[in-house]
Design a protein around this motif. Structure first.
Motif, PDB file in Angstrom:
ATOM      1  N   VAL A 139      14.137   4.133 -10.543  1.00 39.87           N
ATOM      2  CA  VAL A 139      15.211   4.218  -9.557  1.00 39.87           C
ATOM      3  C   VAL A 139      14.657   4.702  -8.217  1.00 39.87           C
ATOM      4  CG1 VAL A 139      17.331   5.462  -8.948  1.00 39.87           C
ATOM      5  CG2 VAL A 139      17.049   4.512 -11.249  1.00 39.87           C
ATOM      6  N   VAL A 140      13.834   5.757  -8.251  1.00 39.60           N
ATOM      7  CA  VAL A 140      13.249   6.296  -7.012  1.00 39.60           C
ATOM      8  C   VAL A 140      12.375   5.239  -6.351  1.00 39.60           C
ATOM      9  CG1 VAL A 140      11.635   7.998  -6.079  1.00 39.60           C
ATOM     10  CG2 VAL A 140      13.391   8.708  -7.706  1.00 39.60           C
ATOM     11  N   ASN A 141      11.523   4.589  -7.128  1.00 38.85           N
ATOM     12  CA  ASN A 141      10.641   3.564  -6.571  1.00 38.85           C
ATOM     13  C   ASN A 141      11.430   2.410  -5.960  1.00 38.85           C
ATOM     14  OD1 ASN A 141       8.235   4.921  -7.183  1.00 38.85           O
ATOM     15  ND2 ASN A 141       8.099   3.985  -9.199  1.00 38.85           N
ATOM     16  N   ALA A 142      12.510   1.987  -6.628  1.00 40.08           N
ATOM     17  CA  ALA A 142      13.334   0.893  -6.095  1.00 40.08           C
ATOM     18  C   ALA A 142      14.008   1.311  -4.791  1.00 40.08           C
ATOM     19  CB  ALA A 142      14.372   0.470  -7.127  1.00 40.08           C
ATOM     20  N   ALA A 143      14.485   2.551  -4.736  1.00 38.39           N
ATOM     21  CA  ALA A 143      15.131   3.032  -3.514  1.00 38.39           C
ATOM     22  C   ALA A 143      14.141   3.087  -2.355  1.00 38.39           C
ATOM     23  CB  ALA A 143      15.740   4.412  -3.754  1.00 38.39           C
ATOM     24  N   ILE A 144      12.955   3.609  -2.620  1.00 38.27           N
ATOM     25  CA  ILE A 144      11.943   3.702  -1.568  1.00 38.27           C
ATOM     26  C   ILE A 144      11.495   2.315  -1.130  1.00 38.27           C
ATOM     27  CG2 ILE A 144       9.613   4.502  -1.004  1.00 38.27           C
ATOM     28  CD1 ILE A 144      11.706   6.732  -1.141  1.00 38.27           C
ATOM     29  N   GLU A 145      11.366   1.391  -2.075  1.00 41.55           N
ATOM     30  CA  GLU A 145      10.977   0.029  -1.724  1.00 41.55           C
ATOM     31  C   GLU A 145      12.026  -0.609  -0.817  1.00 41.55           C
ATOM     32  OE1 GLU A 145       9.072  -3.929  -3.788  1.00 41.55           O
ATOM     33  OE2 GLU A 145      10.053  -2.458  -5.076  1.00 41.55           O
TER      34      GLU A 145
ATOM     35  N   LEU B 234       2.771   9.432  -5.827  1.00 40.17           N
ATOM     36  CA  LEU B 234       3.451  10.685  -5.501  1.00 40.17           C
ATOM     37  C   LEU B 234       4.569  10.985  -6.497  1.00 40.17           C
ATOM     38  CD1 LEU B 234       3.819  13.081  -3.549  1.00 40.17           C
ATOM     39  CD2 LEU B 234       5.418  11.636  -2.278  1.00 40.17           C
ATOM     40  N   VAL B 235       5.350   9.977  -6.861  1.00 42.17           N
ATOM     41  CA  VAL B 235       6.445  10.165  -7.815  1.00 42.17           C
ATOM     42  C   VAL B 235       5.890  10.578  -9.176  1.00 42.17           C
ATOM     43  CG1 VAL B 235       8.268   8.953  -9.105  1.00 42.17           C
ATOM     44  CG2 VAL B 235       8.088   8.660  -6.632  1.00 42.17           C
ATOM     45  N   ASP B 236       4.822   9.923  -9.614  1.00 40.65           N
ATOM     46  CA  ASP B 236       4.194  10.301 -10.891  1.00 40.65           C
ATOM     47  C   ASP B 236       3.673  11.736 -10.843  1.00 40.65           C
ATOM     48  OD1 ASP B 236       4.729   7.810 -11.938  1.00 40.65           O
ATOM     49  OD2 ASP B 236       2.710   7.020 -11.592  1.00 40.65           O
ATOM     50  N   GLU B 237       3.048  12.097  -9.733  1.00 48.47           N
ATOM     51  CA  GLU B 237       2.520  13.450  -9.566  1.00 48.47           C
ATOM     52  C   GLU B 237       3.638  14.492  -9.587  1.00 48.47           C
ATOM     53  OE1 GLU B 237       0.818  15.640  -5.714  1.00 48.47           O
ATOM     54  OE2 GLU B 237      -0.467  13.987  -6.399  1.00 48.47           O
ATOM     55  N   GLU B 238       4.729  14.196  -8.891  1.00 43.81           N
ATOM     56  CA  GLU B 238       5.862  15.124  -8.852  1.00 43.81           C
ATOM     57  C   GLU B 238       6.498  15.274 -10.233  1.00 43.81           C
ATOM     58  OE1 GLU B 238       7.411  17.181  -6.430  1.00 43.81           O
ATOM     59  OE2 GLU B 238       5.443  16.847  -5.558  1.00 43.81           O
ATOM     60  N   ALA B 239       6.652  14.173 -10.950  1.00 49.63           N
ATOM     61  CA  ALA B 239       7.237  14.235 -12.297  1.00 49.63           C
ATOM     62  C   ALA B 239       6.365  15.081 -13.205  1.00 49.63           C
ATOM     63  CB  ALA B 239       7.414  12.832 -12.870  1.00 49.63           C
ATOM     64  N   GLU B 240       5.059  14.909 -13.099  1.00 47.38           N
ATOM     65  CA  GLU B 240       4.140  15.687 -13.927  1.00 47.38           C
ATOM     66  C   GLU B 240       4.171  17.169 -13.534  1.00 47.38           C
ATOM     67  OE1 GLU B 240      -0.626  15.933 -14.486  1.00 47.38           O
ATOM     68  OE2 GLU B 240       0.259  13.921 -14.551  1.00 47.38           O
ATOM     69  N   ASN B 241       4.186  17.448 -12.232  1.00 41.99           N
ATOM     70  CA  ASN B 241       4.213  18.840 -11.763  1.00 41.99           C
ATOM     71  C   ASN B 241       5.494  19.562 -12.177  1.00 41.99           C
ATOM     72  OD1 ASN B 241       1.736  18.547 -10.545  1.00 41.99           O
ATOM     73  ND2 ASN B 241       2.559  18.263  -8.488  1.00 41.99           N
TER      74      ASN B 241
ATOM     75  N   ALA C 173       0.836  -1.210   0.000  1.00 41.20           N
ATOM     76  CA  ALA C 173       0.000   0.000   0.000  1.00 41.20           C
ATOM     77  C   ALA C 173       0.869   1.257   0.000  1.00 41.20           C
ATOM     78  CB  ALA C 173      -0.936   0.000   1.205  1.00 41.20           C
ATOM     79  N   MET C 174       1.964   1.224   0.748  1.00 35.18           N
ATOM     80  CA  MET C 174       2.862   2.387   0.777  1.00 35.18           C
ATOM     81  C   MET C 174       3.545   2.560  -0.575  1.00 35.18           C
ATOM     82  SD  MET C 174       2.486   3.982   3.512  1.00 35.18           S
ATOM     83  CE  MET C 174       3.685   5.156   2.986  1.00 35.18           C
ATOM     84  N   MET C 175       3.926   1.463  -1.231  1.00 34.15           N
ATOM     85  CA  MET C 175       4.563   1.576  -2.544  1.00 34.15           C
ATOM     86  C   MET C 175       3.590   2.146  -3.570  1.00 34.15           C
ATOM     87  SD  MET C 175       7.695   1.090  -2.426  1.00 34.15           S
ATOM     88  CE  MET C 175       7.860   1.330  -4.180  1.00 34.15           C
ATOM     89  N   LYS C 176       2.337   1.775  -3.474  1.00 34.95           N
ATOM     90  CA  LYS C 176       1.335   2.343  -4.378  1.00 34.95           C
ATOM     91  C   LYS C 176       1.240   3.858  -4.160  1.00 34.95           C
ATOM     92  CE  LYS C 176      -3.486   2.134  -5.705  1.00 34.95           C
ATOM     93  NZ  LYS C 176      -4.825   1.718  -5.350  1.00 34.95           N
ATOM     94  N   ALA C 177       1.224   4.283  -2.888  1.00 34.84           N
ATOM     95  CA  ALA C 177       1.157   5.716  -2.583  1.00 34.84           C
ATOM     96  C   ALA C 177       2.418   6.433  -3.068  1.00 34.84           C
ATOM     97  CB  ALA C 177       0.967   5.930  -1.080  1.00 34.84           C
ATOM     98  N   VAL C 178       3.580   5.800  -2.899  1.00 36.74           N
ATOM     99  CA  VAL C 178       4.842   6.401  -3.346  1.00 36.74           C
ATOM    100  C   VAL C 178       4.853   6.545  -4.864  1.00 36.74           C
ATOM    101  CG1 VAL C 178       7.320   5.946  -3.597  1.00 36.74           C
ATOM    102  CG2 VAL C 178       6.227   5.711  -1.366  1.00 36.74           C
ATOM    103  N   LYS C 179       4.409   5.517  -5.574  1.00 32.55           N
ATOM    104  CA  LYS C 179       4.380   5.585  -7.038  1.00 32.55           C
ATOM    105  C   LYS C 179       3.467   6.708  -7.513  1.00 32.55           C
ATOM    106  CE  LYS C 179       5.677   0.816  -7.809  1.00 32.55           C
ATOM    107  NZ  LYS C 179       5.292  -0.526  -8.181  1.00 32.55           N
TER     108      LYS C 179
ATOM    109  N   GLU D   1       8.681  14.694   2.071  1.00 26.08           N
ATOM    110  CA  GLU D   1       9.854  15.039   2.875  1.00 26.08           C
ATOM    111  C   GLU D   1      10.870  13.902   2.865  1.00 26.08           C
ATOM    112  OE1 GLU D   1      10.820  15.634   7.613  1.00 26.08           O
ATOM    113  OE2 GLU D   1       8.852  16.262   6.868  1.00 26.08           O
ATOM    114  N   ALA D   2      10.384  12.662   2.984  1.00 30.33           N
ATOM    115  CA  ALA D   2      11.285  11.509   2.974  1.00 30.33           C
ATOM    116  C   ALA D   2      11.964  11.346   1.624  1.00 30.33           C
ATOM    117  CB  ALA D   2      10.519  10.239   3.347  1.00 30.33           C
ATOM    118  N   LEU D   3      11.233  11.633   0.538  1.00 30.15           N
ATOM    119  CA  LEU D   3      11.828  11.541  -0.791  1.00 30.15           C
ATOM    120  C   LEU D   3      12.894  12.607  -0.996  1.00 30.15           C
ATOM    121  CD1 LEU D   3       8.747  10.828  -3.065  1.00 30.15           C
ATOM    122  CD2 LEU D   3      10.636   9.284  -2.578  1.00 30.15           C
ATOM    123  N   GLU D   4      12.649  13.799  -0.453  1.00 24.94           N
ATOM    124  CA  GLU D   4      13.616  14.882  -0.617  1.00 24.94           C
ATOM    125  C   GLU D   4      14.832  14.708   0.274  1.00 24.94           C
ATOM    126  OE1 GLU D   4      11.257  18.374   0.049  1.00 24.94           O
ATOM    127  OE2 GLU D   4      10.266  18.210  -1.905  1.00 24.94           O
ATOM    128  N   ASP D   5      14.668  14.059   1.441  1.00 22.99           N
ATOM    129  CA  ASP D   5      15.765  13.872   2.377  1.00 22.99           C
ATOM    130  C   ASP D   5      15.766  12.440   2.896  1.00 22.99           C
ATOM    131  OD1 ASP D   5      17.844  14.189   4.154  1.00 22.99           O
ATOM    132  OD2 ASP D   5      16.703  15.350   5.613  1.00 22.99           O
TER     133      ASP D   5
END
Length: 127
Positions: free
Chosen positions: A60-66, A38-45, A30-36, A113-117
């Protein structure tokens, strides 16, 4: 009779909650789904578009977070429900709540915040 019926109903719901309490794997998924999302949203923004380099970066980001979630995600089990959390900057940050076989995630700002730091995520002691 009403009291007995109410008691049976409460006990039945408690047993159902105990039997359908999600495991750590469900919280991680469930957290990976939320992260994906968020990553898609950030890339689009940020206007990165949908090209091969953006998709590689997302991977790469998804693998690191996983990987981080696999080692840092901790669980609190309350028998009827459970919670998933990580430790960031000395505080436990609640990430998810699981009950009735479903995991509810929240706090996009904390994920951002976790993705940025990523260095702010700490080891939590095993309970």
């Amino acid at each position: 009779m009403k009291k007995l019926l109410t008691l049976v109903l409460i006990v039945g719901v408690a047993i159902l909650m105990t039997l359908t309490c999600p495991d750590k794997k469900a919280h991680k998924e469930a957290m990976m789904k939320a992260v994906k999302e968020l990553v898609d949203e950030e890339a689009e923004n940020r206007g990165f578009g949908n090209n091969i380099f953006t998709n590689i970066g997302k991977g790469v980001v998804n693998a690191a977070i996983e990987g981080v979630l696999g080692t840092k995600l901790k669980m609190n089990n309350y028998f009827l429900w459970n919670t998933g959390y990580i430790k960031m900057k000395g505080e436990e940050k609640l990430l998810s709540v699981g009950l009735f076989g479903h995991v509810f995630t929240f706090d996009k700002e904390m994920l951002r915040e976790a993705l940025e730091d990523p260095g702010s995520v700490e080891d939590a002691e095993e309970e």
